[in-house]
Design a protein around this motif. Structure first.
Motif, PDB file in Angstrom:
ATOM      1  N   ASN A   3      40.334  20.984  49.365  1.00 16.88           N
ATOM      2  CA  ASN A   3      39.554  20.406  48.365  1.00 16.88           C
ATOM      3  C   ASN A   3      38.077  20.846  48.047  1.00 16.88           C
ATOM      4  N   LYS A   4      38.515  22.630  47.947  1.00 18.95           N
ATOM      5  CA  LYS A   4      37.281  23.405  47.585  1.00 18.95           C
ATOM      6  C   LYS A   4      37.201  23.927  45.767  1.00 18.95           C
ATOM      7  N   VAL A   5      36.514  23.435  45.062  1.00 24.82           N
ATOM      8  CA  VAL A   5      36.788  23.865  43.799  1.00 24.82           C
ATOM      9  C   VAL A   5      36.059  25.505  43.272  1.00 24.82           C
ATOM     10  N   VAL A   6      36.735  26.605  42.827  1.00 20.46           N
ATOM     11  CA  VAL A   6      36.391  28.121  42.688  1.00 20.46           C
ATOM     12  C   VAL A   6      36.791  28.369  41.583  1.00 20.46           C
ATOM     13  N   VAL A   7      35.284  28.624  40.994  1.00 26.27           N
ATOM     14  CA  VAL A   7      35.155  29.182  39.833  1.00 26.27           C
ATOM     15  C   VAL A   7      35.626  30.780  39.680  1.00 26.27           C
ATOM     16  N   ILE A   8      35.938  31.117  38.769  1.00 28.58           N
ATOM     17  CA  ILE A   8      36.198  32.741  39.092  1.00 28.58           C
ATOM     18  C   ILE A   8      36.055  32.992  37.869  1.00 28.58           C
ATOM     19  N   ASP A  13      43.045  38.211  34.008  1.00 31.88           N
ATOM     20  CA  ASP A  13      43.856  39.871  33.826  1.00 31.88           C
ATOM     21  C   ASP A  13      42.974  40.224  35.590  1.00 31.88           C
ATOM     22  N   GLY A  14      44.133  41.702  35.854  1.00 33.10           N
ATOM     23  CA  GLY A  14      43.485  41.882  37.012  1.00 33.10           C
ATOM     24  C   GLY A  14      43.240  41.745  38.702  1.00 33.10           C
ATOM     25  N   ILE A  15      42.261  41.752  38.923  1.00 32.54           N
ATOM     26  CA  ILE A  15      42.133  41.209  39.839  1.00 32.54           C
ATOM     27  C   ILE A  15      41.089  39.459  40.321  1.00 32.54           C
ATOM     28  N   ALA A  21      45.472  33.370  41.796  1.00 36.66           N
ATOM     29  CA  ALA A  21      47.007  33.249  42.390  1.00 36.66           C
ATOM     30  C   ALA A  21      47.049  32.376  43.604  1.00 36.66           C
ATOM     31  N   GLU A  22      45.856  33.217  44.092  1.00 43.31           N
ATOM     32  CA  GLU A  22      45.651  33.529  45.989  1.00 43.31           C
ATOM     33  C   GLU A  22      45.048  32.328  46.111  1.00 43.31           C
TER      34      GLU A  22
END
Length: 109
Positions: A3-8, A13-15, A21-22
């Motif tokens: 239930n957490k929203v994570v913006v990356i 690419d890369g890290i 994915a993790e």
């Protein structure tokens, strides 16, 4: 991460892609942000995430991303600001802002 929203940002690419994915595997709702439409879409499709493309050197793009995220996600729990670049030459954006400050700690060799 349920239930957490994570913006990356920089997740195409890369890290950033590995982190997306993790965190998805740990139950987070991941939002993939990248510069390349093809690469960003690929990473997002791999994990079933929503994605946005943006050129952070253009303030209009940054403002549009902020508006889109604000509209689509009333609450963002985590921002992983992974977007970045290292430019060996001084480069100014279309908005008159230097792209990066990388030599602030360099000493003379």
């Amino acid at each position: 991460m349920q239930n957490k929203v994570v913006v990356i940002t920089g997740a195409s690419d890369g890290i950033g892609a590995v982190a997306a994915a993790e965190l998805h595997d740990r139950g987070a709702t991941v939002v993939v942000v990248g510069r390349s439409p093809e690469k960003t879409k690929h990473v997002a499709d791999e994990i079933g995430a929503k994605y946005y493309t943006v050129d952070f050197s253009k303030l209009d793009d940054v403002r549009k991303l902020a508006d889109d995220l604000n509209r689509d996600y009333p609450k963002i729990d985590v921002l992983i600001n992974n977007a970045g670049g290292i430019f060996s030459d001084r480069e100014i954006t279309v908005d008159g802002i230097e792209k990066t400050v990388v030599d602030c700690c360099r000493t003379s060799w």
